[in-house]
Structures are given as C-alpha cells and as structure tokens.
Write a protein that holds these residues in place. Structure first.
Motif, PDB file in Angstrom:
ATOM      1  N   SER A  27       0.853  -1.184   0.000  1.00 29.64           N
ATOM      2  CA  SER A  27       0.000   0.000   0.000  1.00 29.64           C
ATOM      3  C   SER A  27       0.896   1.243   0.000  1.00 29.64           C
ATOM      4  O   SER A  27       2.085   1.164   0.331  1.00 29.64           O
ATOM      5  N   PRO A  28       0.335   2.407  -0.323  1.00 26.37           N
ATOM      6  CA  PRO A  28       1.138   3.639  -0.235  1.00 26.37           C
ATOM      7  C   PRO A  28       1.713   3.861   1.173  1.00 26.37           C
ATOM      8  O   PRO A  28       2.855   4.305   1.309  1.00 26.37           O
ATOM      9  N   ALA A  29       0.943   3.524   2.206  1.00 21.30           N
ATOM     10  CA  ALA A  29       1.441   3.682   3.578  1.00 21.30           C
ATOM     11  C   ALA A  29       2.637   2.761   3.828  1.00 21.30           C
ATOM     12  O   ALA A  29       3.655   3.183   4.386  1.00 21.30           O
TER      13      ALA A  29
ATOM     14  N   GLU B  44       8.104  -2.548  15.165  1.00 22.81           N
ATOM     15  CA  GLU B  44       7.880  -1.106  15.248  1.00 22.81           C
ATOM     16  C   GLU B  44       6.405  -0.742  15.104  1.00 22.81           C
ATOM     17  O   GLU B  44       5.637  -1.462  14.475  1.00 22.81           O
ATOM     18  N   ARG B  45       6.061   0.415  15.667  1.00 19.02           N
ATOM     19  CA  ARG B  45       4.742   1.032  15.469  1.00 19.02           C
ATOM     20  C   ARG B  45       4.980   2.353  14.762  1.00 19.02           C
ATOM     21  O   ARG B  45       5.791   3.165  15.202  1.00 19.02           O
TER      22      ARG B  45
ATOM     23  N   ALA C 229      -1.974  -3.645   9.671  1.00 17.72           N
ATOM     24  CA  ALA C 229      -2.679  -2.378   9.868  1.00 17.72           C
ATOM     25  C   ALA C 229      -3.411  -2.422  11.205  1.00 17.72           C
ATOM     26  O   ALA C 229      -4.259  -3.276  11.421  1.00 17.72           O
ATOM     27  N   ILE C 230      -3.046  -1.525  12.099  1.00 21.21           N
ATOM     28  CA  ILE C 230      -3.764  -1.380  13.363  1.00 21.21           C
ATOM     29  C   ILE C 230      -4.998  -0.528  13.080  1.00 21.21           C
ATOM     30  O   ILE C 230      -6.093  -0.822  13.501  1.00 21.21           O
ATOM     31  N   SER C 231      -4.773   0.540  12.357  1.00 17.21           N
ATOM     32  CA  SER C 231      -5.808   1.402  11.810  1.00 17.21           C
ATOM     33  C   SER C 231      -5.257   1.822  10.455  1.00 17.21           C
ATOM     34  O   SER C 231      -4.269   2.551  10.388  1.00 17.21           O
TER      35      SER C 231
END
Length: 160
Positions: free
Chosen positions: A3-5, A129-130, A93-95
C-alpha cells in the motif's frame, strides 16, 4: 503489492538506517516522534554498545528520542556501521489510515572507524515497530512517524 502507507514506512526505515550509519542523529527528528520508546534486547554480552551481563539478555530502554539518540550517538562516534534491511518488511494495519505495526529483519556490520585492522562484528535481528500518521509538531505535511521500537538481536559474530 504494498500500500502507499507501507511503501512510505519502508522508505522511512531506510532513512533511519542511513542516518544512523552516517551518524546524522539530528535528522532522525524528521521520522521519529520525540516521545518514541525504544527497547533493545541483546542476547549477547560481547557487543560494543552494551555492558556485559553475567546472566541473560541485556535490555536497553529509552523513553524518548532524545535519550536514545544521546546514548547511541556517543556509542557510535568511534564506529563505522552499515545496517541492511532485508526484504520489504511485514505489515499489520492497526488502523489502516492511522497506525501500522511493522517487522523488519536487519543485518548490520560494525568496526572501529580508525585503521583497517582490529575487531569487526556482524549482527542481525528483527525490528518490531509502530508507525503512526501525523504531522511533526502539528506543522507541515502529514507523514508516517516512528512511535515505538523493539529490536531483538538474534545474531552477533565478533572477530579480532
């Protein structure tokens, strides 16, 4: 296909490694939150960055970018290092639009800056990591910032 993220977080991780290897610690503020927490778990006692432990793994804990950066900029000033991210990373994805958990496998090399002889080490492990989306200090363009880090070093070879 990422994804872009995920692509942007991968790019940020590569910058993190480059800034550390080139000892440009002040630039880390462009990708790490000031309140980021760091936990480094070292299962070996022959590392140039931790004090030897009589029993069990050594855990280094830092409650801010400033405290982490002060420690590692001092420990790395006499070293040359090269961190290599292996693969694209694993993402959860957490959110989806606000927070991701990422795991990166990393291999690194370290040796003294001075001279072409002496000790050298190679190590590796996983960064857990987050990453959160936001604006640095409430200003500028939105981007992904490192919120927390746990590094578990699983491999270390040291030779003279």
């Amino acid at each position: 296909m990422s994804s872009p993220a995920e692509s942007r977080i991968q790019s940020q991780k590569l910058r993190y490694c480059r800034y550390i290897d080139t000892q440009q610690f002040p630039l880390l503020t462009s990708l790490i939150l000031p309140s980021c927490t760091f936990n480094f778990i070292d299962y070996f006692s022959s590392s140039p960055i931790v004090e030897p432990s009589a029993a069990g793994p050594v855990t280094l804990r830092f409650d801010s970018l400033a405290s982490w950066s002060a420690y590692f900029s001092d420990k790395f000033k006499g070293l040359q290092t090269m961190h290599l991210v292996s693969g694209a990373g694993e993402f959860t994805a957490i959110s989806e639009h606000e927070e991701y958990e990422a795991i990166f496998a990393v291999i690194y090399h370290a040796a003294p800056k001075e001279g072409e002889t002496g000790w050298q080490g190679a190590g590796g492990g996983h960064y857990h990591e987050r990453w959160v989306k936001g604006k640095k200090d409430g200003e500028g363009k939105e981007d992904w910032f490192l919120k927390s880090v746990r590094f578990e070093r699983l491999y270390w070879k040291y030779t003279e």
